[in-house]
Scaffold this motif. Structure first.
Motif, mmCIF file in Angstrom:
data_model
loop_
_atom_site.group_PDB
_atom_site.id
_atom_site.type_symbol
_atom_site.label_atom_id
_atom_site.label_comp_id
_atom_site.label_asym_id
_atom_site.label_seq_id
_atom_site.Cartn_x
_atom_site.Cartn_y
_atom_site.Cartn_z
ATOM 1 N N SER A 73 0.822 -1.202 0.000
ATOM 2 C CA SER A 73 0.000 0.000 0.000
ATOM 3 C C SER A 73 0.866 1.267 0.000
ATOM 4 C CB SER A 73 -0.919 -0.012 1.226
ATOM 5 O OG SER A 73 -1.741 1.115 1.237
ATOM 6 N N LEU A 74 1.919 1.259 0.794
ATOM 7 C CA LEU A 74 2.815 2.416 0.828
ATOM 8 C C LEU A 74 3.459 2.631 -0.543
ATOM 9 C CD1 LEU A 74 4.490 1.859 4.310
ATOM 10 C CD2 LEU A 74 2.774 3.608 3.711
ATOM 11 N N ARG A 75 3.840 1.551 -1.184
ATOM 12 C CA ARG A 75 4.434 1.645 -2.528
ATOM 13 C C ARG A 75 3.432 2.252 -3.507
ATOM 14 N NH1 ARG A 75 7.818 -1.542 -6.533
ATOM 15 N NH2 ARG A 75 6.752 -1.046 -8.465
ATOM 16 N N ALA A 81 9.281 7.491 1.898
ATOM 17 C CA ALA A 81 9.861 7.812 3.212
ATOM 18 C C ALA A 81 9.350 6.836 4.271
ATOM 19 C CB ALA A 81 9.546 9.254 3.601
ATOM 20 N N ALA A 82 8.080 6.485 4.188
ATOM 21 C CA ALA A 82 7.522 5.525 5.150
ATOM 22 C C ALA A 82 8.136 4.143 4.943
ATOM 23 C CB ALA A 82 5.996 5.463 5.020
ATOM 24 N N LEU A 83 8.333 3.751 3.685
ATOM 25 C CA LEU A 83 9.000 2.477 3.409
ATOM 26 C C LEU A 83 10.430 2.502 3.949
ATOM 27 C CD1 LEU A 83 7.782 1.703 -0.212
ATOM 28 C CD2 LEU A 83 7.382 0.287 1.816
ATOM 29 N N TYR A 84 11.121 3.610 3.745
ATOM 30 C CA TYR A 84 12.492 3.741 4.240
ATOM 31 C C TYR A 84 12.511 3.588 5.761
ATOM 32 C CZ TYR A 84 17.232 5.431 4.866
ATOM 33 O OH TYR A 84 18.561 5.519 5.214
ATOM 34 N N LEU A 95 12.320 -2.926 2.808
ATOM 35 C CA LEU A 95 13.564 -2.645 2.094
ATOM 36 C C LEU A 95 13.484 -3.148 0.662
ATOM 37 C CD1 LEU A 95 16.540 -1.726 1.960
ATOM 38 C CD2 LEU A 95 17.151 -3.991 2.868
ATOM 39 N N TYR A 96 13.019 -4.369 0.487
ATOM 40 C CA TYR A 96 12.949 -4.947 -0.852
ATOM 41 C C TYR A 96 11.953 -4.209 -1.739
ATOM 42 C CZ TYR A 96 15.235 -8.731 1.730
ATOM 43 O OH TYR A 96 16.064 -9.465 2.544
ATOM 44 N N VAL A 97 10.819 -3.834 -1.179
ATOM 45 C CA VAL A 97 9.817 -3.083 -1.944
ATOM 46 C C VAL A 97 10.395 -1.730 -2.369
ATOM 47 C CG1 VAL A 97 7.594 -1.881 -1.745
ATOM 48 C CG2 VAL A 97 7.806 -4.239 -0.955
#
Length: 135
Positions: A73-75, A81-84, A95-97
């Motif tokens: 969903s974040l992607r 920034a949220a994924l980071y 990290l992988y996404v």
């Protein structure tokens, strides 16, 4: 009309609250009943589609399916920034996404830096970057 038909109808109408209530009542993570487990995955998908990011974030602390739905969903929402932050906190899936997204959008050098900063020993992350150079 049984609960399943009602849930599917609510989903079609994007009545997320109704669909979530109906599905969650018949969902269980890692249940011996495959239908209950499938419903759990559906429940996580509904939460993501309903943009219930805070609920998914809370669930992701103990439920890897919630984490996967959250990262996806974040992607989709461009929330790098949220994924980071999630990757920095130890979520390898995030990290992988993030690295895949960067490679797919032609930012291989940025992806390399992210891997170097967050997962320098993570061979899978390095492989994603190496593969991303050619996409």
């Amino acid at each position: 009309m049984d609960w399943l038909e009602r849930a599917r109808a609510a989903e079609q109408l994007e009545d997320w609250d109704e669909a979530i209530v109906l599905v969650s009542a018949h969902a269980e993570c890692f249940s011996d009943d495959p239908d209950m487990h499938d419903n759990h995955l559906w429940h996580m998908d509904l939460l993501a589609r309903a943009e219930r990011i805070s609920e998914l974030t809370e669930r992701a602390l103990t439920d890897r399916h919630a984490g996967r739905s959250l990262n996806r969903s974040l992607r989709e929402r461009g929330r790098e920034a949220a994924l980071y932050d999630r990757a920095e906190d130890g979520d390898r899936g995030a990290l992988y996404v993030l690295v895949r997204l960067m490679c797919e959008t032609g930012r291989v050098q940025e992806a390399q830096k992210v891997v170097a900063d967050i997962g320098p020993e993570d061979q899978y992350a390095h492989r994603i970057v190496a593969d991303g150079r050619w996409t």
